[in-house]
Write an enzyme that holds these catalytic residues in place. Sequence first.
Site, short mmCIF file in Angstrom:
data_model
loop_
_atom_site.label_atom_id
_atom_site.label_comp_id
_atom_site.label_asym_id
_atom_site.label_seq_id
_atom_site.Cartn_x
_atom_site.Cartn_y
_atom_site.Cartn_z
N LYS A 192 0.85 -1.21 0.00
CA LYS A 192 0.00 0.00 0.00
C LYS A 192 0.87 1.24 0.00
O LYS A 192 2.04 1.22 0.42
CB LYS A 192 -0.94 0.03 1.22
CG LYS A 192 -0.26 0.00 2.60
CD LYS A 192 0.22 1.34 3.14
CE LYS A 192 0.99 1.20 4.46
NZ LYS A 192 1.80 2.33 4.82
N ASP A 251 -2.42 -1.82 10.07
CA ASP A 251 -2.46 -1.82 8.60
C ASP A 251 -2.96 -3.15 8.03
O ASP A 251 -3.14 -3.27 6.82
CB ASP A 251 -1.05 -1.57 8.02
CG ASP A 251 -0.60 -0.12 8.17
OD1 ASP A 251 -1.42 0.73 8.56
OD2 ASP A 251 0.58 0.15 7.88
#
Length: 298
Positions: free
Chosen positions: A10, A138
């Site tokens: 990401k 995350d």
Amino acid sequence: MTVSVRVPAKVNVQLAVGAARPDGFHDLANVFLAVGLYDEVTVSASGGGLRVTCSGADAGQVPLDRTNLAARAAEALASRYGLVPDVHIHIAKDIPVAGGMAGGSADGAGALVACDALWGTGASRDELLDICAELGSDVPFSLVGGAALGVGRGEQLRTLEVGGAFHWVFAMAERGLSTPAVFREFDRLSAGVRVPEPVASQELIEALAKGDASALAGAVSNDLQPAALSLFPELAETLSVGRGAGALATLVSGSGPTTAFLAENAEAAEHVAEVLLASGSCRAARVTEGPASGATVL
Ligand code: ATP
């Protein structure tokens, strides 16, 4: 039986960080975009307990003991279902380690989805997301992919619409940066300063929804960037080389030290990557697109 799962890295197109809370965590407004750099997590039954192996250029920096997020994910799922985690987990690593691209989180989400399939546990999406949130802030995003707004510590997600593909270049640095160290530096740099409440940018969310790279370039931000640059000053040079090569926007990815460059199209991205590599200001430069899908069984 063997199950392989592909999981994306990401980039945070917005990372707004609030003041340190009494518990030491920070409230965040975090806009995640999954991009096409992947780890592949493969699990197979093993007679003799839990074992982790890893391949890839950065494999030497990945812990192979129970602190590996993939191992912790397998243990968490097994303990919820009363199973013994007799499993061999192999990580084919392509996401830079300690690079600010959530590589460990990706492996945690990947191992969870892979073990769920291997063991036939049939956990619901919400159960998997609960386990992800326990593993790290995350990790839920690595499971869902696409684009999402994370609030709280980043683990509560709202899916965001994305109207087109964005072209990115990621420049890998010579060494990693520890996320807790970057937050500590953020606290040090903001001591005595009033840190505003983190708020998601509507402009940025609209730019994503339209698939408008120029508008996105005008809206990206990362409150951890000054802290990452303070700990790793050479990154300023990498950012400036990418800007000079025509990137629409340049930023440190998450807590760094990977740097991210948004380009107008695929050709422009190739050019930025070539200039970055030729400059010697990074270890590698990779061209890719986002959004990418979340953890996917192959
Ligand atoms: P984030 O962007 O989520 O802050 P990061 O991408 O900067 O994280 P990771 O690659 O996830 O950093 O690694 C951070 C540390 O986590 C590593 O230095 C390593 O000690 C540990 N770690 C645990 N499991 C893994 C894993 N599967 N892959 C890589 N690192 C792992």
